[in-house]
Write a protein that holds these residues in place. Sequence first.
Motif, PDB file in Angstrom:
ATOM      1  N   UNK A  71     -32.442  -9.429  36.675  1.00  0.00           N
ATOM      2  CA  UNK A  71     -33.856  -9.080  36.726  1.00  0.00           C
ATOM      3  C   UNK A  71     -34.409  -9.442  38.102  1.00  0.00           C
ATOM      4  N   UNK A  72     -34.737  -8.416  38.894  1.00  0.00           N
ATOM      5  CA  UNK A  72     -35.296  -8.661  40.227  1.00  0.00           C
ATOM      6  C   UNK A  72     -36.601  -9.429  40.150  1.00  0.00           C
ATOM      7  N   UNK A  73     -37.403  -9.136  39.155  1.00  0.00           N
ATOM      8  CA  UNK A  73     -38.679  -9.832  38.996  1.00  0.00           C
ATOM      9  C   UNK A  73     -38.428 -11.322  38.822  1.00  0.00           C
ATOM     10  N   UNK A  74     -37.480 -11.657  37.975  1.00  0.00           N
ATOM     11  CA  UNK A  74     -37.194 -13.058  37.700  1.00  0.00           C
ATOM     12  C   UNK A  74     -36.603 -13.764  38.918  1.00  0.00           C
ATOM     13  N   UNK A  75     -35.564 -13.182  39.508  1.00  0.00           N
ATOM     14  CA  UNK A  75     -34.902 -13.866  40.628  1.00  0.00           C
ATOM     15  C   UNK A  75     -35.812 -13.998  41.841  1.00  0.00           C
ATOM     16  N   UNK A  76     -36.608 -12.965  42.140  1.00  0.00           N
ATOM     17  CA  UNK A  76     -37.504 -13.099  43.298  1.00  0.00           C
ATOM     18  C   UNK A  76     -38.602 -14.117  43.020  1.00  0.00           C
ATOM     19  N   UNK A  77     -39.084 -14.169  41.803  1.00  0.00           N
ATOM     20  CA  UNK A  77     -40.080 -15.180  41.443  1.00  0.00           C
ATOM     21  C   UNK A  77     -39.506 -16.588  41.592  1.00  0.00           C
ATOM     22  N   UNK A  78     -38.275 -16.766  41.154  1.00  0.00           N
ATOM     23  CA  UNK A  78     -37.640 -18.080  41.246  1.00  0.00           C
ATOM     24  C   UNK A  78     -37.284 -18.442  42.683  1.00  0.00           C
ATOM     25  N   UNK A  79     -37.119 -17.428  43.530  1.00  0.00           N
ATOM     26  CA  UNK A  79     -36.770 -17.689  44.917  1.00  0.00           C
ATOM     27  C   UNK A  79     -35.278 -17.888  45.123  1.00  0.00           C
ATOM     28  N   UNK A  81     -31.198 -15.769  44.715  1.00  0.00           N
ATOM     29  CA  UNK A  81     -30.502 -14.500  44.590  1.00  0.00           C
ATOM     30  C   UNK A  81     -29.864 -14.388  43.212  1.00  0.00           C
ATOM     31  N   UNK A  82     -29.429 -13.186  42.908  1.00  0.00           N
ATOM     32  CA  UNK A  82     -28.701 -12.961  41.665  1.00  0.00           C
ATOM     33  C   UNK A  82     -27.471 -13.861  41.604  1.00  0.00           C
ATOM     34  N   UNK A  83     -26.769 -13.975  42.727  1.00  0.00           N
ATOM     35  CA  UNK A  83     -25.560 -14.798  42.790  1.00  0.00           C
ATOM     36  C   UNK A  83     -25.864 -16.274  42.501  1.00  0.00           C
ATOM     37  N   UNK A  84     -26.919 -16.804  43.112  1.00  0.00           N
ATOM     38  CA  UNK A  84     -27.308 -18.204  42.868  1.00  0.00           C
ATOM     39  C   UNK A  84     -27.678 -18.392  41.400  1.00  0.00           C
ATOM     40  N   UNK A  85     -28.364 -17.414  40.849  1.00  0.00           N
ATOM     41  CA  UNK A  85     -28.741 -17.476  39.433  1.00  0.00           C
ATOM     42  C   UNK A  85     -27.493 -17.583  38.557  1.00  0.00           C
ATOM     43  N   UNK A  86     -26.498 -16.715  38.819  1.00  0.00           N
ATOM     44  CA  UNK A  86     -25.254 -16.762  38.049  1.00  0.00           C
ATOM     45  C   UNK A  86     -24.534 -18.098  38.241  1.00  0.00           C
ATOM     46  N   UNK A  87     -24.510 -18.595  39.458  1.00  0.00           N
ATOM     47  CA  UNK A  87     -23.838 -19.872  39.731  1.00  0.00           C
ATOM     48  C   UNK A  87     -24.498 -21.021  38.979  1.00  0.00           C
ATOM     49  N   UNK A  88     -25.830 -21.085  38.999  1.00  0.00           N
ATOM     50  CA  UNK A  88     -26.538 -22.144  38.281  1.00  0.00           C
ATOM     51  C   UNK A  88     -26.328 -22.017  36.771  1.00  0.00           C
ATOM     52  N   UNK A  89     -26.346 -20.800  36.289  1.00  0.00           N
ATOM     53  CA  UNK A  89     -26.117 -20.582  34.859  1.00  0.00           C
ATOM     54  C   UNK A  89     -24.729 -21.064  34.445  1.00  0.00           C
ATOM     55  N   UNK A 129     -38.645 -26.658  35.782  1.00  0.00           N
ATOM     56  CA  UNK A 129     -38.804 -26.038  34.482  1.00  0.00           C
ATOM     57  C   UNK A 129     -40.102 -25.232  34.448  1.00  0.00           C
ATOM     58  N   UNK A 130     -41.142 -25.760  35.036  1.00  0.00           N
ATOM     59  CA  UNK A 130     -42.436 -25.080  35.048  1.00  0.00           C
ATOM     60  C   UNK A 130     -42.335 -23.739  35.777  1.00  0.00           C
ATOM     61  N   UNK A 131     -41.622 -23.731  36.892  1.00  0.00           N
ATOM     62  CA  UNK A 131     -41.417 -22.502  37.663  1.00  0.00           C
ATOM     63  C   UNK A 131     -40.608 -21.506  36.831  1.00  0.00           C
ATOM     64  N   UNK A 132     -39.579 -21.972  36.176  1.00  0.00           N
ATOM     65  CA  UNK A 132     -38.749 -21.091  35.352  1.00  0.00           C
ATOM     66  C   UNK A 132     -39.565 -20.458  34.236  1.00  0.00           C
ATOM     67  N   UNK A 133     -40.415 -21.219  33.598  1.00  0.00           N
ATOM     68  CA  UNK A 133     -41.259 -20.692  32.524  1.00  0.00           C
ATOM     69  C   UNK A 133     -42.212 -19.630  33.070  1.00  0.00           C
TER      70      UNK A 133
END
Length: 142
Positions: A71-79, A81-89, A129-133
């Motif tokens: 989700x581009x909306x989610x990843x750009x909001x979090x600041x 990349x998609x790759x960083x998101x997958x790595x953290x997950x 957590x607040x940013x993620x929400x």
Amino acid sequence: MPKLSGYSGLPKSGSALRTSVLASVLAATLTLTGAGGWAVAQGEDSQDEDKLSKFLLIKLSREQSQVLCQSEVFTSCMGFTEQVCFELSEIALQQCIVPLPDTVNLQDLNSEVLEVCPQQVYEEAGYSNEKAIACLEEAWEK
């Protein structure tokens, strides 16, 4: 690009991003699979019906990461990349779910496993957590 709006059972606010998603999907999956499903441990003892396969939790976690991280909306909001998101997950998955036994008593899936542990992974990486929400809510609305 997957939209989050297809996941109507997801809470719009509250617990940590990954755990709220995982908990919602887990609840829906348990409802759909029931005691006879592959996700629930089989046995003659009625207590066995209260056990869940760790491998289902892993599968659900990865599927939800796929939706959120694409989700581009989610990843750009979090600041990130998609790759960083997958790595953290994946880090959260490895630290929080993989160490569980192969079958888990549903009563043992407490907030320490499903909420606190993933929150700590994200917070240690600099994402609150607040940013993620807030980002999940933004992605949900678009």
